[in-house]
Design a protein around this motif. Structure first.
Motif, PDB file in Angstrom:
ATOM      1  N   GLU A   1      17.394 -11.820   3.331  1.00  0.00           N
ATOM      2  CA  GLU A   1      16.936 -11.408   4.536  1.00  0.00           C
ATOM      3  C   GLU A   1      15.775 -10.446   4.528  1.00  0.00           C
ATOM      4  O   GLU A   1      14.483 -10.423   4.707  1.00  0.00           O
ATOM      5  CB  GLU A   1      17.623 -11.748   5.939  1.00  0.00           C
TER       6      GLU A   1
ATOM      7  N   ALA B   1      13.269 -10.785   1.868  1.00  0.00           N
ATOM      8  CA  ALA B   1      12.248 -11.497   2.169  1.00  0.00           C
ATOM      9  C   ALA B   1      11.763 -10.456   3.042  1.00  0.00           C
ATOM     10  O   ALA B   1       9.778 -10.345   2.712  1.00  0.00           O
ATOM     11  CB  ALA B   1      12.157 -12.846   2.711  1.00  0.00           C
TER      12      ALA B   1
ATOM     13  N   GLU C   1       8.744  -8.045   0.517  1.00  0.00           N
ATOM     14  CA  GLU C   1       8.078  -8.433  -0.216  1.00  0.00           C
ATOM     15  C   GLU C   1       7.051  -9.473   0.509  1.00  0.00           C
ATOM     16  O   GLU C   1       5.964  -8.590   0.305  1.00  0.00           O
ATOM     17  CB  GLU C   1       8.991 -10.052  -0.697  1.00  0.00           C
ATOM     18  N   ASP C   2       7.309  -9.355   2.418  1.00  0.00           N
ATOM     19  CA  ASP C   2       6.206  -9.605   2.860  1.00  0.00           C
ATOM     20  C   ASP C   2       5.382  -8.370   3.018  1.00  0.00           C
ATOM     21  O   ASP C   2       4.324  -8.767   3.107  1.00  0.00           O
ATOM     22  CB  ASP C   2       7.064 -10.182   4.783  1.00  0.00           C
ATOM     23  N   TYR C   3       5.999  -7.078   3.387  1.00  0.00           N
ATOM     24  CA  TYR C   3       5.437  -5.997   3.464  1.00  0.00           C
ATOM     25  C   TYR C   3       4.767  -5.492   2.161  1.00  0.00           C
ATOM     26  O   TYR C   3       3.722  -5.449   2.243  1.00  0.00           O
ATOM     27  CB  TYR C   3       6.703  -4.875   3.700  1.00  0.00           C
ATOM     28  N   VAL C   4       5.147  -5.872   1.039  1.00  0.00           N
ATOM     29  CA  VAL C   4       4.447  -5.612   0.181  1.00  0.00           C
ATOM     30  C   VAL C   4       3.169  -6.823  -0.502  1.00  0.00           C
ATOM     31  O   VAL C   4       2.017  -6.241  -0.719  1.00  0.00           O
ATOM     32  CB  VAL C   4       5.300  -5.432  -1.289  1.00  0.00           C
ATOM     33  N   SER C   5       3.411  -7.732  -0.489  1.00  0.00           N
ATOM     34  CA  SER C   5       2.366  -8.720  -0.153  1.00  0.00           C
ATOM     35  C   SER C   5       1.585  -8.350   1.558  1.00  0.00           C
ATOM     36  O   SER C   5       0.697  -8.968   1.156  1.00  0.00           O
ATOM     37  CB  SER C   5       3.054 -10.486  -0.283  1.00  0.00           C
ATOM     38  N   SER C   6       1.819  -7.798   2.115  1.00  0.00           N
ATOM     39  CA  SER C   6       0.601  -7.537   3.252  1.00  0.00           C
ATOM     40  C   SER C   6      -0.165  -6.631   2.938  1.00  0.00           C
ATOM     41  O   SER C   6      -0.925  -5.940   3.248  1.00  0.00           O
ATOM     42  CB  SER C   6       1.253  -7.547   4.493  1.00  0.00           C
ATOM     43  N   GLY C   7      -0.037  -6.182   1.439  1.00  0.00           N
ATOM     44  CA  GLY C   7      -0.766  -4.964   1.180  1.00  0.00           C
ATOM     45  C   GLY C   7      -0.070  -3.858   1.279  1.00  0.00           C
ATOM     46  O   GLY C   7      -0.761  -2.145   1.427  1.00  0.00           O
ATOM     47  N   PHE C   8       1.650  -3.327   2.056  1.00  0.00           N
ATOM     48  CA  PHE C   8       1.342  -2.567   2.349  1.00  0.00           C
ATOM     49  C   PHE C   8       1.642  -1.524   1.566  1.00  0.00           C
ATOM     50  O   PHE C   8       2.782  -1.992   0.711  1.00  0.00           O
ATOM     51  CB  PHE C   8       2.511  -2.535   3.952  1.00  0.00           C
TER      52      PHE C   8
ATOM     53  N   VAL D   1       4.252   0.383  -0.575  1.00  0.00           N
ATOM     54  CA  VAL D   1       5.986   0.311  -0.386  1.00  0.00           C
ATOM     55  C   VAL D   1       6.491   1.955  -0.623  1.00  0.00           C
ATOM     56  O   VAL D   1       8.011   1.933  -0.569  1.00  0.00           O
ATOM     57  CB  VAL D   1       5.915  -0.656  -1.688  1.00  0.00           C
TER      58      VAL D   1
ATOM     59  N   ALA E   1       2.380  -8.042  -5.156  1.00  0.00           N
ATOM     60  CA  ALA E   1       2.475  -8.778  -5.283  1.00  0.00           C
ATOM     61  C   ALA E   1       2.798  -9.765  -5.155  1.00  0.00           C
ATOM     62  O   ALA E   1       2.090 -10.000  -6.307  1.00  0.00           O
ATOM     63  CB  ALA E   1       1.239  -8.587  -4.149  1.00  0.00           C
TER      64      ALA E   1
ATOM     65  N   THR F   1      -7.304  -6.911   0.472  1.00  0.00           N
ATOM     66  CA  THR F   1      -7.013  -5.885   1.426  1.00  0.00           C
ATOM     67  C   THR F   1      -6.828  -3.894   0.685  1.00  0.00           C
ATOM     68  O   THR F   1      -6.747  -3.412   1.135  1.00  0.00           O
ATOM     69  CB  THR F   1      -5.005  -5.541   1.691  1.00  0.00           C
TER      70      THR F   1
ATOM     71  N   PHE G   1      -3.848 -12.082   8.187  1.00  0.00           N
ATOM     72  CA  PHE G   1      -2.811 -13.251   8.063  1.00  0.00           C
ATOM     73  C   PHE G   1      -1.809 -13.144   8.299  1.00  0.00           C
ATOM     74  O   PHE G   1      -0.546 -10.922   8.692  1.00  0.00           O
ATOM     75  CB  PHE G   1      -2.343 -13.537   6.185  1.00  0.00           C
TER      76      PHE G   1
ATOM     77  N   ARG H   1       7.685 -16.432   7.357  1.00  0.00           N
ATOM     78  CA  ARG H   1       8.693 -16.065   7.472  1.00  0.00           C
ATOM     79  C   ARG H   1       9.494 -14.795   8.846  1.00  0.00           C
ATOM     80  O   ARG H   1      10.758 -14.840   8.601  1.00  0.00           O
ATOM     81  CB  ARG H   1      10.133 -15.879   5.956  1.00  0.00           C
TER      82      ARG H   1
END
Lengths: 486, 252
Positions: A399, A402, A405-412, A414, B51, B61, B127, B131
Motif C-alpha cells: 500500500e 503504491a 508511486e502515485d505521488y511520484v507519477s502525479s508529478g510531485f 519525491v 514515474a 506536468t 487526474f 487506487r
C-alpha cells in the motif's frame, strides 16, 4: 492450525459442517467481524480475483525466533485467500551454519552472511530484523537508509539511546513502513476484544495480572567458545534486557494498549536466579508491578523454572474479568453475580475452569458453534499473532509503495520528504467513521493497524526500565521525557 | 456489548462511475481530443522521470506555460476528493488525497474569466489515481479497484473545455463557474458539466466542486459482492464526488 485445516478442507464437508459454517459466518458478520472464511462457505463462490501481490523480503537473523518468522512467511506463501504474499529473496545470519540450517525453509532464497549484501540488493523491498536485540540498531538504520521497509523485532534495542536512534530514523524515512515487532497488537482476536473492553463491558478497570512461565534454560551449547557467547546473548547482563525486557515487553504493552489505553507511571521489579544456577547473573525468575493512572496496577511474573499455567493475561474489572491466553489467541469473560446481563452471553459457549464458568469471547463465535458439541474454540483467526503481524507488514509495504508511486507519477517532488510523508499518511491513514462497527484491524486498509516506531520506542523504554527495576529490586518512576522521541 | 449489526459490514464494495447531469454535447470538442499538443515538451522533473509509464495527462506536468500565461501546478498536499455512494446495507465513502495536473491561466484569472471569453477557456487538466481512493477496509478497496478495472485504467481524468461564469463582472474572492469539460473514468470519456468555485489566494488557486455521477454511464457495474452469510448487498448506481484541488505557481 487444526481449525484452519478444518475450515478450508472443503472436500471433507458434510451437511452438519455446512449448516454450522454458514450460520457461523452470518453471525460473525453481525458481531462486527468480517469476511471470514468465505472459502469455507459453498454458497459464496469465490469472485475471480487478481493474484496476490508479492513483496520481495529478506530475513536477517536466523536464531530460534528468526526461524519461527521464516515458518510464518512460508505459511503465508501457501495461503490461498491472501492479498499479499512474501517472496523470500534472502536469508541472512552472520553464523553460516544457521544460514544452511534455515535454507530448507526458504529454498529459493539467497544465503547471505553479511547483512550489507542484503541491503545492497535493490530488488529487495523489505527486511525483517530478528537478530539479537543489541544488534538491531546498525541494521535497522542502514536498512531504512537503503530504502527498505523494515520490520524490527522487539525490544527495538537494549539502550534508550539506540532505540531512539532507530525510531528517529524510522520517523524520517518518508514513504517507508517501519513496523515494531509488537505482534500481539496485530492479532485480530485482540482487535476484536479491544472495543469490547473499551466499551466498559468489564466495568471499572481494577487491576491486571499476566504471566509467562516456561521451563527452559535459555542456554545453548556450542563447541565454539566465541559462538557460545554470541548465541547466549540473553544471558549476558551487558546486552540482555532479561526476562522483564525480552519477554515482558509484549505482555506489559498489552496491559497499556488493550486494557487501559494508558501510559504507565512507575515500575517496580524483583529478579533472582532461583533454579538455573549455572553461573548466570541474568535472573531466571522476575516479578514486576507496573503502575498505571487511577491506581490500576499490573502484576507480572516471568520465570524459566516452572511451566505451570504457561502464558496468559487477566484483566479485572468491577463487573467482569477477562482471561486472554494461548495461540491462536483465546479469551473468556468471568462475570460478577451483580453485573448486568449483556444478553449475548446467554448463547455464548461456556468453558469451566475449576469452579468458575468462563464465557468464551471468540471473534466469530456463534450460537451454533457454541452448541455444536465439538468444544473447539472456533476462531476465524486461527493463525499465530506473528502471522498476522507479518501479513499487516507486507500489506502495508504494498500500500505504501503504491501511494509513493502515485505521488511520484502525479508529478510531485519525491525529494520533498515532508510533503511525501504527508501525502502517504493522508492516503493510508483513513479515519474510520465513528458510526462504523469495529472491524478487526487486520482487515482494515490503513497504516494505523500496525505498531510503528513510536509504539515500539515507548514499549522498549518501558522494557529497559522494567529490567533495570528488576535488577536493582527497586521502584522506578517513569519520566514522561523518556518516552519522547525528539 | 451490543451486537453491532449488519451495519458493520465490512466489506462492501463499491464503486463508481458517473454521468453529467446535463450532458453538454454529444461530440467531444477538438480541444479535448488533442490534450497535450499545446504543452511545450519541457524537460521532465526528476519526479516524472521516475514515474512508471504515466498516462498522457502527466506529460504536461512539468511543462512551462506559454508566454502571457501563468502555470499553476497541482500541490502534493492540500487536495482532497471524497466519493460517496449507497448500498443495500449502508452508505459508503472513499477518500483520496492525491490530485495531479495543472492549470494554465492568464495573470488576472479567475476574475478575468468573468468578462473575457478567452480567459474562460484556460487549459486545465487534472487526474486522480484510482487506487489512492481508500475506504477503511481492504476488501472494499479491492472490490473498487476491480470494478474500476485498475490497473488497466489507473486514473480518473478530467479536461476542462470552458468555464461559464455565474457571478457578474467585477466580483472578487471565491468565484463560481459552471465547468464544462470531459471526464474519463475507467477508460470511458463523457462530456461533463459541474459547478465549481475558484479562489485565488497567496499565489495559489483552489478549486472546489461537487458532482453527481452514475457508475453505469461509464461502463462500471455497481459492485454486488458476495459475502459469506449475507445476501443481496448491492451498491447503488449513483455516486457523488466532492473535491478540493490546490494548485500553486512554482516558487521562483
Amino acid at each position: 492450525m487444526n481449525n484452519m485445516i478444518t475450515q478450508t478442507d472443503s472436500s471433507g464437508f458434510n451437511r452438519r459442517d455446512f449448516l454450522k459454517g454458514s450460520s457461523f459466518a452470518t453471525l460473525m458478520t453481525m458481531l462486527g467481524g468480517v469476511q471470514l472464511f468465505a472459502q469455507a462457505t459453498p454458497e459464496a463462490p469465490a469472485e475471480p480475483k487478481a493474484p496476490p501481490k508479492k513483496v520481495k523480503v529478506a530475513l536477517i537473523g536466523l536464531g530460534t525466533w528468526g526461524r519461527e518468522i521464516l515458518d510464518q512467511l512460508g505459511r503465508m506463501g501457501q495461503a490461498e485467500k491472501i492479498s499479499v504474499q512474501p517472496e523470500i529473496m534472502a536469508i541472512c545470519d552472520n553464523y553460516p551454519a544457521m544460514v544452511r540450517r534455515s535454507s530448507t525453509k526458504a529454498p529459493g532464497a539467497a544465503q547471505v552472511e553479511d547483512f550489507k549484501a542484503v541491503l545492497d540488493n535493490k530488488d529487495i523491498q523489505a527486511v525483517v530484523i530478528a537478530t539479537p536485540t543489541h544488534l538491531h540498531k546498525d541494521i535497522a538504520i542502514a536498512a531504512l537508509q537503503a530504502g527498505k521497509h523494515v520490520y524490527c523485532e522487539m525490544p527495538l534495542a537494549h539502550t534508550i539511546e539506540d532505540a531512539r536512534a532507530i525510531a528517529l530514523a524510522a520517523k524520517q524515512a518518508a514513504g517507508k513502513v517501519f513496523q515494531s515487532g509488537l505482534q500481539m497488537r496485530c492479532d485480530p482476536q485482540r482487535h476484536w476484544l479491544m472495543p469490547f473492553i473499551r466499551s466498559g463491558a468489564l466495568g471499572k478497570a481494577i487491576m491486571a495480572r499476566a504471566q509467562w512461565h516456561k521451563k527452559v534454560s535459555w542456554r545453548s551449547a556450542s563447541p565454539n567458545a566465541e559462538r557460545e557467547k554470541a548465541v547466549n546473548w540473553r544471558l549476558d547482563k551487558a546486552i540482555s534486557l532479561g526476562l522483564a525486557g525480552e519477554i515482558g515487553v509484549h505482555q506489559i504493552d498489552q496491559a497499556g494498549w488493550l486494557f487501559l489505553n494508558a501510559i504507565p507511571k512507575a515500575v517496580t521489579g524483583f529478579g533472582s536466579v532461583n533454579f538455573w544456577k549455572d553461573g548466570r547473573d541474568v535472573a531466571d525468575t522476575v516479578h514486576l508491578v507496573v503502575e498505571y493512572p487511577e491506581d490500576v496496577r499490573l502484576a507480572y511474573s516471568c520465570t524459566l523454572a516452572s511451566s505451570f499455567d504457561s502464558e496468559h493475561e487477566l484483566y479485572y474489572g468491577s463487573d467482569a474479568a477477562t482471561l486472554v491466553r494461548d495461540f491462536p489467541t483465546s479469551a473468556w469473560m468471568f462475570k460478577e453475580v451483580d453485573a448486568a446481563l449483556l444478553g449475548w452471553e446467554v448463547y455464548a459457549r461456556k468453558d469451566t475452569f475449576h469452579k468458575e464458568t468462563g464465557i468464551a469471547l471468540v471473534a466469530g463465535a456463534s450460537k451454533q458453534t457454541a452448541l455444536g458439541g465439538d468444544g473447539a474454540a472456533t476462531s476465524a483467526f486461527p493463525m499465530s499473532p506473528m502471522y498476522y503481524a507479518l501479513e499487516s507488514f507486507l500489506y502495508n509495504c504494498t500500500e505504501t509503495d503504491a501511494a509513493v508511486e502515485d505521488y511520484v507519477s502525479s508529478g510531485f517532488d519525491v525529494k520533498n520528504k515532508a510533503a511525501l510523508a504527508e501525502s502517504v499518511a493522508a492516503t493510508l491513514n483513513r479515519e474510520i467513521p465513528s458510526d462504523t462497527a469495529p472491524t478487526p484491524r487486520a482487515q482494515q486498509s490503513a497504516l494505523q493497524n500496525i505498531p510503528r516506531h513510536d509504539a515500539g520506542f515507548a514499549a522498549t523504554v518501558l522494557a529497559i526500565k522494567a529490567n533495570e527495576a528488576a535488577i536493582r529490586g527497586t521502584r522506578i518512576e517513569l519520566k514522561k521525557e523518556w518516552f519522547e522521541l525528539a | 456489548m451490543k451486537p453491532q449489526i449488519l451495519a458493520s459490514l465490512l466489506v462492501l464494495s463499491l464503486l463508481f462511475a458517473c454521468k453529467p447531469k446535463e450532458p453538454a454535447a454529444e461530440t467531444v470538442s477538438p480541444d479535448a481530443a488533442t490534450p497535450t499538443a499545446a504543452a511545450p515538451a519541457a524537460p521532465a522533473t526528476p519526479a516524472s522521470e521516475a514515474a512508471p509509464a504515466a498516462p498522457a495527462v502527466a506529460d504536461a506536468t512539468a511543462a512551462t506555460a506559454p508566454s502571457g500565461m501563468v502555470r499553476y501546478d497541482a500541490q502534493p498536499t492540500g487536495s482532497k476528493t471524497k466519493m460517496e455512494g449507497t448500498s443495500t446495507i449502508h452508505d459508503w465513502s472513499m477518500e483520496s488525497a492525491v490530485i495531479g495536473g495543472f492549470m494554465e491561466v492568464d495573470a488576472k484569472f479567475p476574475e478575468s474569466a468573468l468578462t473575457d471569453p478567452a480567459a474562460a477557456k484556460p487549459k486545465v487538466e487534472l487526474f486522480m489515481p484510482v487506487r489512492s481512493f481508500k475506504s477503511y477496509t481492504k476488501k472494499m478497496d479491492e472490490v473498487m479497484q476491480e470494478h474500476m478495472n485498475e490497473p488497466k485504467f489507473k486514473r480518473i481524468e478530467y479536461k476542462l473545455t470552458e468555464l461559464k461564469p455565474k457571478p457578474a463582472a467585477g466580483a472578487t474572492g471565491a468565484l463560481q463557474f459552471e465547468a464544462v469539460g470531459n471526464l474519463t473514468i475507467s477508460g470511458t470519456t463523457k462530456p461533463h458539466t459541474m459547478p465549481v468555485t475558484i479562489e485565488k489566494k497567496d499565489g495559489k488557486l483552489k478549486v472546489t466542486g461537487k458532482t453527481a455521477l452514475k457508475m453505469t454511464n461509464f461502463g462500471v457495474k455497481p459492485p454486488a459482492p458476495t459475502i459469506a452469510g449475507m445476501s443481496l448487498i448491492k451498491t447503488g448506481d449513483d455516486i457523488t464526488i466532492t473535491f478540493e484541488w490546490l494548485t500553486a505557481q512554482k516558487a521562483q
